[in-house]
Design a protein around this motif. Structure first.
Motif, PDB file in Angstrom:
ATOM      1  N   GLY A 160     -15.178  15.868  38.406  1.00  0.00           N
ATOM      2  CA  GLY A 160     -14.541  15.073  39.431  1.00  0.00           C
ATOM      3  C   GLY A 160     -14.079  13.744  38.873  1.00  0.00           C
ATOM      4  N   TYR A 161     -13.737  12.840  39.767  1.00  0.00           N
ATOM      5  CA  TYR A 161     -13.292  11.519  39.322  1.00  0.00           C
ATOM      6  C   TYR A 161     -13.675  10.462  40.345  1.00  0.00           C
ATOM      7  CZ  TYR A 161      -9.241  11.792  42.517  1.00  0.00           C
ATOM      8  OH  TYR A 161      -8.435  11.882  43.627  1.00  0.00           O
ATOM      9  N   THR A 162     -13.782   9.250  39.859  1.00  0.00           N
ATOM     10  CA  THR A 162     -13.935   8.079  40.703  1.00  0.00           C
ATOM     11  C   THR A 162     -13.012   7.003  40.152  1.00  0.00           C
ATOM     12  OG1 THR A 162     -15.453   6.394  41.567  1.00  0.00           O
ATOM     13  CG2 THR A 162     -15.969   7.335  39.396  1.00  0.00           C
ATOM     14  N   GLY A 163     -12.035   6.622  40.930  1.00  0.00           N
ATOM     15  CA  GLY A 163     -11.024   5.693  40.433  1.00  0.00           C
ATOM     16  C   GLY A 163     -10.309   6.289  39.239  1.00  0.00           C
ATOM     17  N   PRO A 164     -10.127   5.502  38.166  1.00  0.00           N
ATOM     18  CA  PRO A 164      -9.377   5.996  36.996  1.00  0.00           C
ATOM     19  C   PRO A 164     -10.208   6.814  36.007  1.00  0.00           C
ATOM     20  CG  PRO A 164      -9.937   3.691  36.691  1.00  0.00           C
ATOM     21  CD  PRO A 164     -10.415   4.056  38.075  1.00  0.00           C
ATOM     22  N   LEU A 165     -11.498   7.052  36.303  1.00  0.00           N
ATOM     23  CA  LEU A 165     -12.388   7.764  35.390  1.00  0.00           C
ATOM     24  C   LEU A 165     -12.617   9.188  35.880  1.00  0.00           C
ATOM     25  CD1 LEU A 165     -14.454   7.731  33.000  1.00  0.00           C
ATOM     26  CD2 LEU A 165     -16.172   7.030  34.699  1.00  0.00           C
ATOM     27  N   TRP A 166     -12.465  10.176  34.969  1.00  0.00           N
ATOM     28  CA  TRP A 166     -12.727  11.567  35.327  1.00  0.00           C
ATOM     29  C   TRP A 166     -13.604  12.237  34.277  1.00  0.00           C
ATOM     30  CZ3 TRP A 166     -11.382  15.599  32.115  1.00  0.00           C
ATOM     31  CH2 TRP A 166     -10.414  15.345  31.139  1.00  0.00           C
ATOM     32  N   VAL A 167     -14.376  13.245  34.707  1.00  0.00           N
ATOM     33  CA  VAL A 167     -15.241  14.037  33.831  1.00  0.00           C
ATOM     34  C   VAL A 167     -15.183  15.479  34.311  1.00  0.00           C
ATOM     35  CG1 VAL A 167     -17.594  14.423  33.008  1.00  0.00           C
ATOM     36  CG2 VAL A 167     -16.797  12.086  33.393  1.00  0.00           C
ATOM     37  N   MET A 168     -15.188  16.420  33.361  1.00  0.00           N
ATOM     38  CA  MET A 168     -15.190  17.837  33.720  1.00  0.00           C
ATOM     39  C   MET A 168     -16.003  18.622  32.692  1.00  0.00           C
ATOM     40  SD  MET A 168     -14.351  20.178  35.852  1.00  0.00           S
ATOM     41  CE  MET A 168     -13.221  19.197  36.871  1.00  0.00           C
ATOM     42  N   ALA A 169     -16.948  19.428  33.188  1.00  0.00           N
ATOM     43  CA  ALA A 169     -17.735  20.314  32.334  1.00  0.00           C
ATOM     44  C   ALA A 169     -17.454  21.753  32.734  1.00  0.00           C
ATOM     45  CB  ALA A 169     -19.222  20.008  32.472  1.00  0.00           C
ATOM     46  N   GLU A 170     -17.314  22.616  31.732  1.00  0.00           N
ATOM     47  CA  GLU A 170     -17.075  24.036  31.977  1.00  0.00           C
ATOM     48  C   GLU A 170     -17.944  24.873  31.049  1.00  0.00           C
ATOM     49  OE1 GLU A 170     -13.061  25.547  32.986  1.00  0.00           O
ATOM     50  OE2 GLU A 170     -12.365  23.796  31.854  1.00  0.00           O
ATOM     51  N   ALA A 171     -18.356  26.046  31.528  1.00  0.00           N
ATOM     52  CA  ALA A 171     -19.105  26.986  30.710  1.00  0.00           C
ATOM     53  C   ALA A 171     -18.748  28.397  31.136  1.00  0.00           C
ATOM     54  CB  ALA A 171     -20.610  26.759  30.836  1.00  0.00           C
TER      55      ALA A 171
END
Length: 494
Positions: A355-366
């Motif tokens: 997801g993201y909050t403001g200009p920062l995003w993170v995504m994990a996949e497996a």
């Protein structure tokens, strides 16, 4: 030639023939002659202005032609050539040509076609709203250089077209839509997306569509993201390795259901478009769903699950992986298993969290893939996972598409073409891939640092610096190896 000009020419001819006559006219006569010539020029000027006004009215019938005042005789002579609406050596259009232009302009006005400019190309709408049409295009150019490998054959500098596409999309009425694209990036024509679809609402906040044709997979977060929208130069190993044998496209049907905080899809396809109807197609079923339990203008939490099952026909059952690990445009830099014959099918599944909050995003996949083999042999297993993130130092929001649960084109707050800095994003990723339970296993990982500069919503520059590590037991480049790859990209999406 007018009478006045003819008189002037006759007088000059007499003057040349008999110099004595050249001094015969009085000053009053010469003054009269000059005034007559000026009047003729002014008349010509008025005729030219009238022609120009007629052409303007034909080209833009919705606007009134400007009223042109007659120029004073002494002002006409020095400016007459600069006002011509056509090249000096060409004649203006005749009456028949002007009539054709008027008819054509009237026909356009009657259809009431409207045009708007979106992603660099126009979108056409019929006046009654029944039809829309939009050209599509994608130009993505890469350059890549690899150093540090213990094998000289891997230390390459190459260039390539990641995508070179042309296509179209449109709608008919409120429900029917279509899309077609061909790709020319490998110097050959390849049909990619090609479908017709139907969409409708079930209830407020709940709608669906059904697409039939050559379809792009809805599978994993980056596996469902187009090549023009990925935050890195190449998708994660989850998207490129936990995949049906037929890869990203298949010919079939895909119904999708959308609600306010997510979507679900089911895809049933045969093979890619291949022109081979001598044997039965392989059969692939894919399902995916995503949910946004948190969804606001500046914050999103993304959860996703997906899976597929593929049945392989005899004669189409050769398995094997040759997966990108350090960049697409180094053909020697892959994790490889070699050919594995006797496959009967594949099953894969995976999960997404980010997801993201403001200009920062993170995504994990497996994800994990099991390739079933004949004669009682154990499954050939592929495992992959990745963690990615990015930060827009210009304050722009990540280009997350909450309807599809994937990345799309960014909405740049201050485009370069409007005098702003564009959108500048810093990215990082770690990914890991392993092929196991076969005679020729392989494993590897890659860490990437990148930067993206979006000039506007459809023009971008990318740079990726990748440190990679591989260990192959098949192919030319076996054993442990590592090195660095630097990739740069310029992309335009219409």
């Amino acid at each position: 030639m007018t009478r006045t000009l003819m008189a002037s020419a006759a007088f000059l001819a007499l003057a040349v023939a008999n110099p004595a006559l050249a001094q015969a006219p009085t000053r009053d006569e010469l003054a009269d002659l000059v005034r007559a010539q000026a009047a003729e020029i002014a008349s010509l000027r008025q005729r030219v202005d009238a022609l120009e006004a007629t052409r303007t009215a034909a080209a833009a019938p919705q606007q009134s032609a400007p009223v042109v005042a007659a120029a004073e005789p002494e002002q006409a002579a020095p400016t007459i050539l600069s006002t011509q609406p056509y090249a000096a050596q060409l004649l203006p259009p005749g009456p028949a040509e002007r009539d054709i232009e008027r008819v054509r302009a009237t026909a356009v006005a009657a259809t009431d076609v409207t045009t708007e400019w979106g992603q660099g190309l126009p979108v056409f709408h019929s006046g009654d709203g029944t039809f829309s049409f939009k050209p599509r295009g994608r130009i993505i150019t890469d350059v890549s250089t690899t150093r540090g490998s213990k094998y000289d054959g891997r230390n390459l500098t190459t260039t390539g077209m990641r995508a070179l596409r042309m296509g179209l999309e449109g709608t008919v009425g409120s429900h029917l839509f279509y899309q077609f694209e061909s790709d020319f990036s490998e110097n050959a024509v390849d049909v990619v997306t090609a479908f017709i679809g139907w969409k409708n609402k079930i209830a407020p906040g709940l709608d669906y569509d059904v697409r039939v044709g050559h379809l792009f997979n809805d599978r994993s977060f980056e596996g469902s993201t187009g090549s023009d929208s990925t935050p890195f130069a190449e998708r994660t190993v989850v998207a490129t390795a936990i995949i049906p044998q037929r890869a990203f496209y298949g010919l079939g049907i895909m119904p999708r259901l959308f609600w306010k905080t997510g979507h679900a899809s089911l895809t049933v396809t045969g093979d890619r478009i291949d022109g081979d109807q001598s044997t039965s197609d392989n059969r692939t079923v894919i399902a995916r769903a995503h949910w946004n339990p948190i969804k606001s203008p500046r914050q999103v939490l993304h959860l996703g699950i997906w899976g597929f099952d593929e049945h392989l026909q005899p004669g189409k059952n050769t398995l094997g992986r040759n997966t990108v690990i350090g960049g697409r445009f180094n053909g020697a830099l892959r994790l490889s298993t070699g050919d594995i014959i006797g496959g009967t099918g594949t099953t894969g599944y995976g999960a997404e969290l980010g997801g993201y909050t403001g200009p920062l995003w993170v995504m994990a996949e497996a994800g994990e893939r099991h390739a079933r083999l004949d004669n009682g042999r154990p499954d050939f297993v592929t495992q992959a996972w990745s963690v990615s993130g990015g930060f827009f130092i210009t304050g722009d929001l990540p280009p997350y598409n909450p309807r599809l649960g994937s990345f799309g084109q960014p909405k740049v707050l201050r485009p370069v073409f409007d005098g702003g800095p564009g959108a500048i994003e810093l990215t990082a990723r770690y990914e890991n891939l392993e092929f196991k339970d076969i005679a020729t296993p392989a494993q590897g990982w890659a860490a990437t640092l990148g930067a993206n500069w979006y000039l506007n919503s459809f023009v971008r520059f990318q740079v990726n610096a990748i440190h990679w590590n591989t260990e192959n037991t098949a192919g030319i480049y076996t054993g442990k190896d590592d090195g660095e790859t630097l990739t740069a990209r310029v992309g335009v999406t219409f």
